[in-house]
Design a protein around this motif. Structure first.
Motif, PDB file in Angstrom:
ATOM      1  N   UNK A  19      -5.861   7.360 -11.920  1.00 19.63           N
ATOM      2  CA  UNK A  19      -5.518   6.231 -12.773  1.00 19.63           C
ATOM      3  C   UNK A  19      -6.115   4.902 -12.380  1.00 19.63           C
ATOM      4  N   UNK A  20      -6.929   4.844 -11.312  1.00 24.38           N
ATOM      5  CA  UNK A  20      -7.465   3.559 -10.868  1.00 24.38           C
ATOM      6  C   UNK A  20      -8.359   2.920 -11.927  1.00 24.38           C
ATOM      7  N   UNK A  21      -9.156   3.713 -12.612  1.00 22.10           N
ATOM      8  CA  UNK A  21     -10.044   3.170 -13.636  1.00 22.10           C
ATOM      9  C   UNK A  21      -9.392   3.124 -15.017  1.00 22.10           C
ATOM     10  N   UNK A  78       0.230   3.597  -7.672  1.00 19.97           N
ATOM     11  CA  UNK A  78       1.659   3.384  -7.449  1.00 19.97           C
ATOM     12  C   UNK A  78       2.135   4.136  -6.215  1.00 19.97           C
ATOM     13  N   UNK A  79       1.685   5.391  -6.046  1.00 13.62           N
ATOM     14  CA  UNK A  79       2.071   6.166  -4.871  1.00 13.62           C
ATOM     15  C   UNK A  79       1.522   5.551  -3.591  1.00 13.62           C
ATOM     16  N   UNK A 124      -4.029  -2.692  -2.369  1.00 12.67           N
ATOM     17  CA  UNK A 124      -4.290  -2.921  -0.953  1.00 12.67           C
ATOM     18  C   UNK A 124      -3.210  -2.265  -0.108  1.00 12.67           C
ATOM     19  N   UNK A 125      -2.788  -1.086  -0.546  1.00  9.94           N
ATOM     20  CA  UNK A 125      -1.725  -0.383   0.151  1.00  9.94           C
ATOM     21  C   UNK A 125      -2.237   0.385   1.352  1.00  9.94           C
ATOM     22  N   UNK A 126      -2.075   1.702   1.312  1.00 15.82           N
ATOM     23  CA  UNK A 126      -2.418   2.524   2.473  1.00 15.82           C
ATOM     24  C   UNK A 126      -3.842   3.054   2.367  1.00 15.82           C
ATOM     25  N   UNK A 178      -9.093   1.529   0.450  1.00 16.77           N
ATOM     26  CA  UNK A 178      -7.632   1.668   0.478  1.00 16.77           C
ATOM     27  C   UNK A 178      -7.170   2.780  -0.468  1.00 16.77           C
ATOM     28  N   UNK A 179      -7.800   3.956  -0.366  1.00 18.62           N
ATOM     29  CA  UNK A 179      -7.376   5.115  -1.134  1.00 18.62           C
ATOM     30  C   UNK A 179      -6.753   6.131  -0.183  1.00 18.62           C
TER      31      UNK A 179
END
Length: 358
Positions: A320-322, A229-230, A235-237, A347-348
């Protein structure tokens, strides 16, 4: 009218035509030349279209906004925009264009689903081959006479065997020393080396921070992966956000940060992204430390390895990705090890905070 008059008239008409043409050229090309404004992107010359795609990829590398990049590329009316970017990458690689443009284009092509293995090599950070025997090959020579033979496994430590060992050759001390928990000579103390990339295997334990160093000017007080979320989605930053504070928690500008990876180093300065802040686009893994400030060179703790392509499983679990996908620790590691196309590969983002100790 006489022949002479006809000749004079013909000459006058010809001279008037020539003068009119010259005057038209002067007005059209020099005095009031045609100026194009608000030209559509589709009307650009091919080389200018290439420059436009490069600028779009550079903007995407900074803001990570894929939808905005797609909107910009759609103005070219080129059909498959992902293929347009991929074709430009291959052309730039073949003619040897600068690495910054190639990396930005590869990152955009990957986000658009048009990258291939050859392209990804330009943004991938080399990591050690994940073979279980790479770091666990036994180098000690005593031969046990028991029926149980210690076998190296993927876990970092091995439980000491319980059978009694008979030392070889016969001239050795009558009471043998039990072998140590690692496959090194029994008398050697394993010395951890700072790896150029993540370890070959992991166990489900908390990721420790870098061990404190006595007497350093700056210490690492935070180093964590941002949650999905942050990070503005899967596929964010892919950025590393760094903040430097003084002993009282006030932001410090002008602090020089050094980013280290196997191919080299790069330095940036805090204050460019806000009070005491700096940002780094992550295309793989890095170590970070402070090397100086307005007062001159400084000493600093170094962060652990922060990787946007091969993060630790503990980071993926704690961020929290998994867990958000219903994956346990082992399932998370299996997908992480596959790499491209799994979870949010590449994309982490991370948050790092340094604090001056005086």
């Amino acid at each position: 009218m006489s022949d002479y008059d006809h000749k004079i008239l013909a000459i006058a008409l010809l001279a008037g035509t020539v003068v009119g043409l010259l005057f038209g050229i002067l007005v059209g090309w020099v005095i009031w030349p045609v100026q194009y404004t608000n030209t559509d992107f589709v009307d650009l010359k091919p080389e200018h279209k290439d420059d436009y795609v490069v600028m779009v990829s550079a903007a995407y590398a900074l803001d990570g906004d894929l939808e905005k990049a797609k909107t910009r590329l759609a103005k070219l009316e080129a059909g498959d925009i992902g293929q347009v970017v991929a074709d430009l990458v291959r052309r730039y690689i073949s003619i040897g264009v600068g690495m910054t443009d190639i990396r930005n284009l590869v990152q955009l092509a990957d986000a658009l689903g048009s990258s291939d293995e050859a392209m990804l090599n330009y943004i991938a950070t080399p990591t050690p081959t994940l073979t279980p025997t790479a770091t666990n090959t036994p180098t000690w020579t005593p031969t046990p006479t028991s029926t149980a033979t210690p076998t190296p496994t993927d876990t970092p430590t091995l439980p000491p065997p319980t059978p009694t060992f008979t030392p070889q050759p016969p001239t050795a001390t009558p009471t043998p020393r039990p072998p140590t928990a690692t496959p090194r000579p029994p008398t050697a103390t394993p010395v951890p080396q700072q790896p150029p990339a993540p370890p070959a295997a992991e166990t489900p334990t908390a990721v420790p921070a870098a061990p404190p160093q006595a007497g350093v000017d700056y210490k690492v007080v935070t180093q964590r992966m941002l949650t999905e979320e942050e990070n503005a989605g899967c596929r964010g930053m892919n950025l590393i956000f760094v903040t430097v504070k003084d002993i009282h928690g006030n932001p410090l500008d002008g602090v020089v940060l050094q980013f280290l990876w196997p191919e080299g180093t790069q330095e940036i300065t805090t204050g460019e992204k806000g009070p005491g802040k700096a940002e780094w686009p992550s295309y793989g893994g890095y170590y970070i430390k402070v090397v100086g400030d307005s007062g001159g060179p400084r000493t600093s703790e170094t962060t652990r390895w922060l990787d946007s392509k091969f993060p630790t499983v503990d980071d993926l679990m704690s961020a929290g990705y998994c867990p958000n996908r219903g994956l346990n620790w082992d399932q998370c590691m299996a997908l992480r090890d596959i790499g491209p196309g799994q979870l949010c590969w590449g994309h982490y983002s991370y948050e790092v905070v340094f604090q001056r100790q005086w």
